[in-house]
Design a protein around this motif. Structure first.
Motif, PDB file in Angstrom:
ATOM      1  N   HIS A 107      27.234  33.194  46.710  1.00 56.62           N
ATOM      2  CA  HIS A 107      28.430  33.613  47.431  1.00 56.62           C
ATOM      3  C   HIS A 107      28.977  32.396  48.149  1.00 56.62           C
ATOM      4  N   HIS A 146      23.642  35.307  44.618  1.00 59.11           N
ATOM      5  CA  HIS A 146      24.293  36.508  44.114  1.00 59.11           C
ATOM      6  C   HIS A 146      23.647  36.918  42.796  1.00 59.11           C
ATOM      7  N   HIS A 159      42.699  38.486  41.994  1.00 58.09           N
ATOM      8  CA  HIS A 159      42.404  39.479  43.021  1.00 58.09           C
ATOM      9  C   HIS A 159      43.357  40.669  42.954  1.00 58.09           C
ATOM     10  N   ALA A 166      36.892  39.548  40.295  1.00 55.62           N
ATOM     11  CA  ALA A 166      36.234  38.573  41.158  1.00 55.62           C
ATOM     12  C   ALA A 166      36.366  37.195  40.512  1.00 55.62           C
ATOM     13  N   THR A 220      34.682  33.488  39.994  1.00 54.90           N
ATOM     14  CA  THR A 220      33.541  32.579  40.090  1.00 54.90           C
ATOM     15  C   THR A 220      34.011  31.198  39.662  1.00 54.90           C
ATOM     16  N   ARG A 263      36.330  27.728  48.673  1.00 51.65           N
ATOM     17  CA  ARG A 263      36.166  28.880  49.565  1.00 51.65           C
ATOM     18  C   ARG A 263      37.491  29.179  50.266  1.00 51.65           C
ATOM     19  N   GLY A 289      39.918  31.050  48.364  1.00 51.15           N
ATOM     20  CA  GLY A 289      39.621  32.475  48.174  1.00 51.15           C
ATOM     21  C   GLY A 289      38.689  32.813  47.033  1.00 51.15           C
ATOM     22  N   CYS A 290      38.075  31.789  46.401  1.00 48.19           N
ATOM     23  CA  CYS A 290      37.122  32.079  45.322  1.00 48.19           C
ATOM     24  C   CYS A 290      35.919  32.837  45.900  1.00 48.19           C
ATOM     25  N   ASP A 291      35.306  33.686  45.101  1.00 52.69           N
ATOM     26  CA  ASP A 291      34.245  34.559  45.608  1.00 52.69           C
ATOM     27  C   ASP A 291      32.847  33.956  45.456  1.00 52.69           C
ATOM     28  N   THR A 292      32.527  33.544  44.230  1.00 49.01           N
ATOM     29  CA  THR A 292      31.186  33.003  43.984  1.00 49.01           C
ATOM     30  C   THR A 292      31.285  31.664  43.260  1.00 49.01           C
TER      31      THR A 292
END
Ligand code: C2E
Ligand code: MG
Ligand code: MG
Ligand code: MG
Length: 284
Positions: free
Chosen positions: A49, A56, A233, A238, A240, A254, A257-260
């Motif tokens: 994450h 994750h 989004h 999601a 990655t 980050r 807005g990237c998730d993983t």
């Protein structure tokens, strides 16, 4: 004579093209026996994450421990396995082994949250009539819930895909298996097309992450990634990112807005034990 020079590269005495052709042929014919003899193994690379660096899940990446050439990376033999159809039994083995490993981690880290496992699917596997049945079978025998599995399909494999090809993926998605679009951004696919694909994860290709390594970062690169993330989004996908090699990249991604994320900054692909200790440590 081909001589191993460490890693995945070879030093060849013969003119390279010739030698590569021989090696290619030799490798191709050696593939079926290699599978029977158990020469393949899997390395796992954590997916984390971006928010807090917690693990994750992990992506399963296959390697071939060749008795003469040493460890070969998938780029050397997956295309050959594709051409000969061996990818079907090899892919089934990878799926079975990775799912079993994920179930094992889960059983030992009940408080570690839902650990997920990502497995790559090649185009031939995608076309195989037993894809859904085999996947269901592997999940049932291991006891892993479908929601813990993510199958990665490259963007290029799905370009121009008709309903016939998408149907098995749709069935898997309905069971709760995540489908990720791998190497996204390299296949020139129509962004609007994303809506009709049964995918729930976009894996942004390393070429985007590479742009984040420059100083200063090209503002146009930033805009592009920002645009992709916001589109993803809005489609409830999601995001990655692959190939994160520095802390600066991780911060930037980050903020976008990237998730993983996945990359050498967090960990290189490695033995299953590595994931085990990362889970114990609770963060990379
Ligand atoms: P992929 O699915 O896009 O996997 C990510 C690749 O990027 C892996 O290469 C990984 O080792 C590498 N990587 C991860 N982090 C970094 C980083 O920070 N910097 C750099 N430079 N590279 C990073 P690998 O293991 O050589 O795999 C190459 C490709 O082979 C994979 O790309 C995937 O398409 C294919 N592959 C691997 N395992 C399988 C498999 O079991 N089945 C199939 N069909 N394909 C596989
Ligand atoms: Mg992948
Ligand atoms: Mg990828
Ligand atoms: Mg890639």
């Amino acid at each position: 004579r081909a001589k191993s020079a460490g890693g995945n590269r070879f030093e060849l005495a013969d003119p390279e093209a010739d030698a590569r052709a021989i090696t290619r042929h030799g490798l191709t014919t050696a593939l079926p026996a290699a599978l029977e003899r158990g020469e393949f193994f899997i390395e796992y690379q954590p997916l984390v994450h971006l928010g807090d660096g917690s693990v994750h899940g992990a992506e399963a990446l296959v390697r071939w421990c060749h008795p003469q050439h040493g460890v070969l990376g998938p780029d050397r033999f997956i295309p050959l396995a594709e051409d000969t159809g061996l990818i079907v039994p090899l892919g089934r083995w990878v799926l079975q082994e990775a799912v079993r490993q994920a179930r094992f981690w889960q059983a030992r880290h009940t408080d570690g949250g839902p650990l997920r496992i990502n497995v790559n699917l090649s185009p031939t596997q995608l076309h195989h009539p037993r894809l859904v049945a085999d996947t269901v079978d592997v999940l049932e025998r291991s006891g892993l819930e479908p929601g813990a599995l993510c199958l990665e399909v490259t963007e290029s494999a799905l370009i121009g895909a008709d309903e016939g090809l998408l149907k098995p993926l749709r069935q898997l998605a309905e069971m709760g298996v995540d489908i990720a679009l791998d190497d996204f951004g390299t296949g020139y696919s129509n962004l609007a097309n994303l809506r009709r694909l049964p995918v729930s994860v976009l894996k942004l290709d390393r070429s985007f992450t590479r742009g984040m390594q420059q100083h200063p970062v090209d503002p146009v690169d930033l805009k592009i990634v920002e645009g992709i993330v916001s589109l993803a989004h809005s489609l409830e996908l999601a995001v990655t990112v692959e190939g994160v090699e520095t802390g600066a990249q991780a911060r930037q991604l980050r903020e976008l807005g990237c998730d993983t994320a996945q990359g050498w900054y967090y960990a290189r692909p490695g033995a299953p034990d590595r994931i085990h200790s990362l889970l114990l440590a609770d963060a990379v």
